[in-house]
Structure formats: C-alpha cells, structure tokens
Design a protein around this motif. Structure first.
Motif, mmCIF file in Angstrom:
data_model
loop_
_atom_site.group_PDB
_atom_site.id
_atom_site.type_symbol
_atom_site.label_atom_id
_atom_site.label_comp_id
_atom_site.label_asym_id
_atom_site.label_seq_id
_atom_site.Cartn_x
_atom_site.Cartn_y
_atom_site.Cartn_z
ATOM 1 N N THR A 192 -10.427 -4.224 -12.444
ATOM 2 C CA THR A 192 -10.834 -2.919 -11.904
ATOM 3 C C THR A 192 -9.622 -2.002 -11.757
ATOM 4 N N ARG A 193 -9.916 -0.724 -11.665
ATOM 5 C CA ARG A 193 -8.884 0.304 -11.386
ATOM 6 C C ARG A 193 -9.605 1.438 -10.693
ATOM 7 N N HIS A 194 -9.039 1.966 -9.630
ATOM 8 C CA HIS A 194 -9.665 3.040 -8.855
ATOM 9 C C HIS A 194 -11.106 2.685 -8.465
ATOM 10 N N HIS A 205 -2.835 1.046 -20.750
ATOM 11 C CA HIS A 205 -2.077 -0.059 -21.353
ATOM 12 C C HIS A 205 -1.741 -1.126 -20.310
ATOM 13 N N ASP A 206 -1.381 -0.662 -19.115
ATOM 14 C CA ASP A 206 -0.988 -1.618 -18.071
ATOM 15 C C ASP A 206 -2.128 -2.553 -17.710
ATOM 16 N N ASP A 207 -3.325 -2.011 -17.603
ATOM 17 C CA ASP A 207 -4.459 -2.851 -17.209
ATOM 18 C C ASP A 207 -4.795 -3.881 -18.282
ATOM 19 N N VAL A 208 -4.577 -3.527 -19.552
ATOM 20 C CA VAL A 208 -4.755 -4.523 -20.613
ATOM 21 C C VAL A 208 -3.710 -5.624 -20.438
ATOM 22 N N MET A 209 -2.458 -5.209 -20.227
ATOM 23 C CA MET A 209 -1.380 -6.201 -20.104
ATOM 24 C C MET A 209 -1.586 -7.127 -18.908
ATOM 25 N N ASP A 210 -2.079 -6.553 -17.801
ATOM 26 C CA ASP A 210 -2.264 -7.349 -16.584
ATOM 27 C C ASP A 210 -3.625 -8.046 -16.539
ATOM 28 N N GLY A 211 -4.492 -7.746 -17.483
ATOM 29 C CA GLY A 211 -5.845 -8.313 -17.441
ATOM 30 C C GLY A 211 -6.594 -7.876 -16.192
#
Ligand code: FPP
Ligand code: MG
Length: 354
Positions: free
Chosen positions: A124-126, A115-121
């Motif tokens: 990438t992650r990890h 959810h956080d990555d959607v909110m922050d646009g």
C-alpha cells in the motif's frame, strides 16, 4: 500474473481539485496570522494541483491515465510543491513558471514512489493499494518513467536552469537508491554511507524544490543558494525523523506499524549508531541488531531497549544539529512570512518525533 494496465478506470483527469490540501493546512499552522500569504499559498497550491492532474495525464489513453494518476489521486502531503512555492516567495511568487516548477517537484516525487514501491514490494501507499499491486510491476515501472518524462518535458518548457536542476536531482535520487541497494562498500563507514543515501534519496528533491522555486521567481542567487542549502539539511533531518518515528510512534500515528523498519532489517541511523555503540547499556540492543532483521518475537524487547538507549538519543541529537544548520542557512534571508514558515517547518519536523 500481472494485472493489465486497463484494470482501472480513469480516476484522475477532469476531476475537481481541492483547495484544502494537507500542504495548505500545514501553511496555516506554520505561519499563523498572515492571511494574505496564506491565501496566496492556497491559491498557488491549488493551481499546482491542477497542473499536476492535467500534465501527468495529458493526451493519454484513459487506461494509461489511470495508471499514472493513481498515486496523485491517492493523496500525499504535497510538501515538495509547498517548498517550491515558499522558495518563490523570495522573488516574484506570481512569476511565469512557478506553478510548473511546483508540478515538476511533485511529478518527480511520485515517479520515485512508483519505483520505490516495486523495489520494496510495498502493498500500500497513501492508504490505497500500491501502483504495482493494482497494475502490475512492469506497468508500475513504466508509469514511473512516464511521470519522469512529463517532469522533464515541463522543465524543458521552463528553460535550461530548470532542465539542469531536474536532471541533476533525478540522477541524485537514482544514485542514492542504488547506493542503498548496494550497501556500504568494504572500506566505507556505514554511517557515512547512510548520509550519502539520505542526501540522494530524500534531501536532493527537497533542496531542488526550494531552489527551483527561487530561480523561477527570479530571487537573487545568494537567496536561491541559501534555500537550497536549507533544503539539503532539512532533507537529512526529515530522513532521521522518519527513522525515529519507526521506533517511537504509537501505532496509527504514521500509518505504519511501529518497528516495521527493525523487522525489515533497515539500516536506519539509530540502528547504525546502536550497532557501533560502546556504551555498556547498549550491549543487549547491539547484540539483537547484529544479526540483521529483528525477529518478530524480539521486537518488543528491541523497542524497549531503544527507548532508553544512547543510540536513540544520539540520532535525535544528529537530527537537531541538521535542523540547526537548516535554520542557520536562512539567516540572511529577508524576514518574510515564508522565512517564518520555513523556520517553523524545522520545529514541526522535530516535534513529529517527540
Ligand atoms: C522512499 O524510501 C523512496 C524515496 C524517497 C526515493 C526512491 C528513489 C528511487 C526509487 C529512484 C528512482 C527515482 C526516480 C526519480 C524515478 P523508503 O522506502 O525508505 O520510504 P517509504 O517508507 O516511504 O517507502
Ligand atoms: Mg519504500
């Protein structure tokens, strides 16, 4: 247009599970010279990892399994399962439900990142494309919901105490994120607001991890309470450490660009303290930060000013005080290797920022 859920292959269920997870390597550094403890932690972390892979994706269409396995497969430190297992050391670490509790903590964490990555646009992650970059925003939100549902299901298998802890923690995470989204209220001190957000977003899950581990292992209630308090304090310190790293870390150390939070206008603790600073040496910095996000051209100067600012030193002092409170919370616990590891974890958090 959003990519279809089926865009990826099933990259999770059925894959082999590493016993050399970052958390296992960390434990060897936190409590060296404790081979029995280290091997128990390694074994338990590997078991929790298997549960994570299996529970998250059980009985799912392979395309949906690929969606909800995406971040679990990408990596992560597994800090929360490690904390669950450390909490369990104060009872019977082999008790039924300890592994599942470790799995719950990581499932909730991963769900929140979806959810956080959607909110922050976030792109990438990890080090891999974020979930929404690969599967689309709508699928990413639903994937997070599904992971949260799996955590709730596991908690229900463990009983009312786990259900309660899991539900309360998920609520605190969402409330913390909503509070961040809303910003400080008209009469609210921004620094007080910061601590509320950090308590919800970061500390709540670390506290739950230690608490649920202790509870599942049948540790005495005062020990579970002390471990929960440790987690709350460590969580706030952890958030401040993250804020400091944005200002101090040489490129490549955190995997994030230095000053990224400044460019994005994130109200980190050093930023809030600099805005409030009455120290004449902070005046130029204060003016640079007053307008919100720092323009890219002004970033090198802002970072230079931060390096010798009273605000940065004060944020570091606040972090150290939280770490001291975390250490104090462990005061009455028995002198087990796990206690030593938790104390060393405080030093580790502080060292990351120096
Ligand atoms: C990372 O923050 C985000 C969190 C620690 C929690 C986010 C919580 C939610 C999105 C609420 C939903 C929760 C659940 C349980 C579904 P960050 O953006 O400051 O850090 P980052 O740099 O790692 O993205
Ligand atoms: Mg984020």
């Amino acid at each position: 247009m959003e990519a279809a859920v089926g865009a990826g292959s099933n990259n999770g269920a059925g894959t082999s599970v590493s016993t050399d997870l970052p958390a296992a390597r960390l434990i060897a550094r936190l409590a060296p010279g404790e081979p029995e403890f280290e091997s128990r932690m390694r074994e338990s972390l590997a078991r929790a990892e298997k549960w994570l892979q299996a529970t998250a994706q059980e009985a799912l269409d392979p395309r949906v399994a690929a969606l909800i396995g995406h971040l679990a497969d990408a990596g992560g430190k597994r800090l929360r399962p490690l904390l669950v297992l450390l909490g369990a050391e104060f009872g019977d670490p082999w008790a039924d439900g300890v592994t599942q509790a470790a799995t719950i903590a990581e499932l909730v964490h991963i769900a929140s990142l979806y959810h956080d990555d959607v909110m922050d646009g976030a792109a990438t992650r990890h080090g891999v494309p974020s979930v929404h970059a690969r599967f689309g925003e709508r699928a990413a939100v639903l994937g997070g919901d599904l992971l949260l549902a799996r955590a709730a299901q596991l908690a229900a298998d463990l009983g009312p105490a786990a259900v309660h802890l899991n539900a309360r923690t998920a609520g605190r995470l969402v409330a913390g994120q909503l509070r961040e989204l809303a910003g400080p209220g008209p009469d609210e001190d921004p620094v007080t607001h910061y601590f509320h957000v950090a308590a919800g977003k970061t500390a709540a899950l670390l506290a739950m991890s230690l608490g649920i581990g202790a509870v599942q292992a049948g540790a005495p209630a005062p020990a579970a309470a002390a471990l929960t308090e440790y987690g709350e304090q460590l969580g706030i310190a952890f958030q401040i450490a993250d804020d400091l790293l944005d200002l101090k870390s040489p490129a490549g150390v955190t995997g994030k660009e230095r000053g990224k939070d400044l460019l994005a206008g994130v109200a980190s603790l050093p930023v809030l303290l600099a805005r409030e600073s009455t120290d004449p040496d902070d005046a130029e910095l204060c003016a640079l930060l007053a307008a919100g996000p720092v323009p890219p051209a002004a970033l090198p100067r802002a970072l230079e000013l931060f390096e010798r600012s009273a605000a940065l030193a004060e944020a570091e002092a606040v972090m150290q005080r939280r770490l001291e409170r975390a250490r104090t919370a462990l005061g009455a616990l028995p002198a087990l290797p796990a206690r030593r590891a938790l104390l060393a974890l405080c030093d580790y958090v502080a060292l990351r920022t120096s």
